[in-house]
Design a protein around this motif. Structure first.
Motif, PDB file in Angstrom:
ATOM      1  N   ASP A 195      -6.216  -1.109   1.118  1.00  0.00           N
ATOM      2  CA  ASP A 195      -7.572  -1.584   1.383  1.00  0.00           C
ATOM      3  C   ASP A 195      -8.554  -1.092   0.321  1.00  0.00           C
ATOM      4  N   ALA A 196      -8.371   0.137  -0.152  1.00  0.00           N
ATOM      5  CA  ALA A 196      -9.291   0.705  -1.140  1.00  0.00           C
ATOM      6  C   ALA A 196      -9.219  -0.025  -2.475  1.00  0.00           C
ATOM      7  N   ARG A 197      -8.128  -0.776  -2.678  1.00  0.00           N
ATOM      8  CA  ARG A 197      -7.934  -1.464  -3.966  1.00  0.00           C
ATOM      9  C   ARG A 197      -7.958  -2.979  -3.809  1.00  0.00           C
ATOM     10  N   ALA A 198      -8.519  -3.441  -2.726  1.00  0.00           N
ATOM     11  CA  ALA A 198      -8.619  -4.885  -2.489  1.00  0.00           C
ATOM     12  C   ALA A 198      -9.414  -5.544  -3.620  1.00  0.00           C
ATOM     13  N   GLY A 199      -8.960  -6.689  -4.043  1.00  0.00           N
ATOM     14  CA  GLY A 199      -9.676  -7.433  -5.073  1.00  0.00           C
ATOM     15  C   GLY A 199      -9.254  -7.129  -6.491  1.00  0.00           C
ATOM     16  N   ARG A 200      -8.465  -6.087  -6.708  1.00  0.00           N
ATOM     17  CA  ARG A 200      -8.018  -5.766  -8.062  1.00  0.00           C
ATOM     18  C   ARG A 200      -6.727  -6.521  -8.363  1.00  0.00           C
ATOM     19  N   ASP A 201      -6.626  -7.044  -9.575  1.00  0.00           N
ATOM     20  CA  ASP A 201      -5.389  -7.723  -9.942  1.00  0.00           C
ATOM     21  C   ASP A 201      -4.351  -6.706 -10.393  1.00  0.00           C
ATOM     22  N   GLY A 202      -3.153  -7.225 -10.689  1.00  0.00           N
ATOM     23  CA  GLY A 202      -2.063  -6.341 -11.055  1.00  0.00           C
ATOM     24  C   GLY A 202      -2.354  -5.508 -12.285  1.00  0.00           C
ATOM     25  N   LEU A 244       2.249 -12.299  -7.697  1.00  0.00           N
ATOM     26  CA  LEU A 244       2.003 -11.069  -6.949  1.00  0.00           C
ATOM     27  C   LEU A 244       1.389 -11.314  -5.576  1.00  0.00           C
ATOM     28  N   ARG A 245       1.043 -12.564  -5.287  1.00  0.00           N
ATOM     29  CA  ARG A 245       0.522 -12.874  -3.952  1.00  0.00           C
ATOM     30  C   ARG A 245       1.642 -13.218  -2.965  1.00  0.00           C
ATOM     31  N   ARG A 246       2.865 -13.298  -3.465  1.00  0.00           N
ATOM     32  CA  ARG A 246       3.990 -13.591  -2.572  1.00  0.00           C
ATOM     33  C   ARG A 246       4.230 -12.420  -1.620  1.00  0.00           C
ATOM     34  N   PRO A 247       4.652 -12.710  -0.380  1.00  0.00           N
ATOM     35  CA  PRO A 247       4.970 -11.622   0.546  1.00  0.00           C
ATOM     36  C   PRO A 247       6.214 -10.867   0.097  1.00  0.00           C
ATOM     37  N   VAL A 248       6.270  -9.606   0.449  1.00  0.00           N
ATOM     38  CA  VAL A 248       7.412  -8.756   0.100  1.00  0.00           C
ATOM     39  C   VAL A 248       8.353  -8.718   1.301  1.00  0.00           C
ATOM     40  N   PRO A 249       9.554  -9.276   1.201  1.00  0.00           N
ATOM     41  CA  PRO A 249      10.453  -9.305   2.360  1.00  0.00           C
ATOM     42  C   PRO A 249      10.729  -7.937   2.960  1.00  0.00           C
TER      43      PRO A 249
END
Length: 231
Positions: free
Chosen positions: A75-82, A30-35
């Motif tokens: 930004d409001a959900r930074a740090g949360r995993d999938g 999930l850290r991969r960029p989304v084309p």
């Protein structure tokens, strides 16, 4: 409308299941960029999908879905995993379904379009034949028709799927007899009408006439991608 609410529910459950499965198998995926959304990772895109539902329920939905609004969801959900993001999504899903029954199914477009964007980033095809995909393909031709009227030079435009029988025309004529006809798979045409195919790809599907400046009609949700997308 009840059918489209059910399609949203099906799509949300399918995306949530995909995220949980992928994260268990490869936590870094999930850290991969989304084309299709190059400023975001897969996790960021999911945070937007969840955040859009939360904001709609809170009455915070600008007409233009501007970048500041969507980035604030991420930004409001930074740090949360999938998994944590899917938990939040699952919690709000019943309430959002009720909201859509009362106010309309605009959120269906976001989840359907971004399902394929996310699948492209993860390398996990799926959902191509879903009812949600078909519904949004039909819905977005309305925007395409408006833009074609601006960019098409008075010509008619026809789209013809060469696999699933889907057709569309900008006027009340046989799509295969339009001034400009594009023929491709139903999936590719569905992605084209949400600005997920390049100008070169669109021109390569022309079997009658020439797109010319009409190619800009397909930029219904922003600029066309410069490189082909994986989904």
């Amino acid at each position: 409308m009840s059918d489209e609410v059910a399609l949203w529910q099906e799509t949300q459950a399918r995306v949530g299941g995909l995220v949980r499965a992928v994260e268990q198998e490869d936590p870094a995926a999930l850290r991969r960029p989304v084309p299709a959304c190059p400023d975001w990772s897969g996790r960021d895109l999911l945070a937007h999908m969840v955040g859009l539902g939360a904001d709609v329920l809170a009455g915070d939905e600008p007409d233009d879905h501007n970048p500041s609004w969507t980035q604030a969801q991420v930004d409001a959900r930074a740090g949360r995993d999938g998994a944590a993001l899917v938990d939040e999504w699952d919690d709000l899903a019943p309430r959002l379904a009720d909201w859509m029954r009362a106010h309309g199914t605009r959120p269906l477009g976001d989840v359907v379009i971004h399902e394929q964007d996310l699948r492209g980033a993860l390398g996990r095809p799926g959902g191509r034949d879903s009812g949600g995909f078909a519904a949004i393909r039909d819905r977005m031709t309305g925007r395409l028709a408006t833009r074609w009227a601006e960019h098409g030079g008075g010509r008619t435009l026809g789209l013809v799927a060469d696999d699933d029988g889907w057709t569309w025309c900008s006027a009340d004529v046989d799509p295969s007899g339009a001034d400009v006809v594009l023929r491709a798979s139903g999936f590719d045409l569905g992605r084209a009408v949400v600005a997920r195919r390049t100008a070169t790809q669109l021109r390569g599907w022309v079997v009658c006439g020439e797109l010319g400046d009409g190619v800009q009609a397909f930029a219904v949700l922003g600029p066309l991608p410069e490189q082909p997308l994986p989904e």
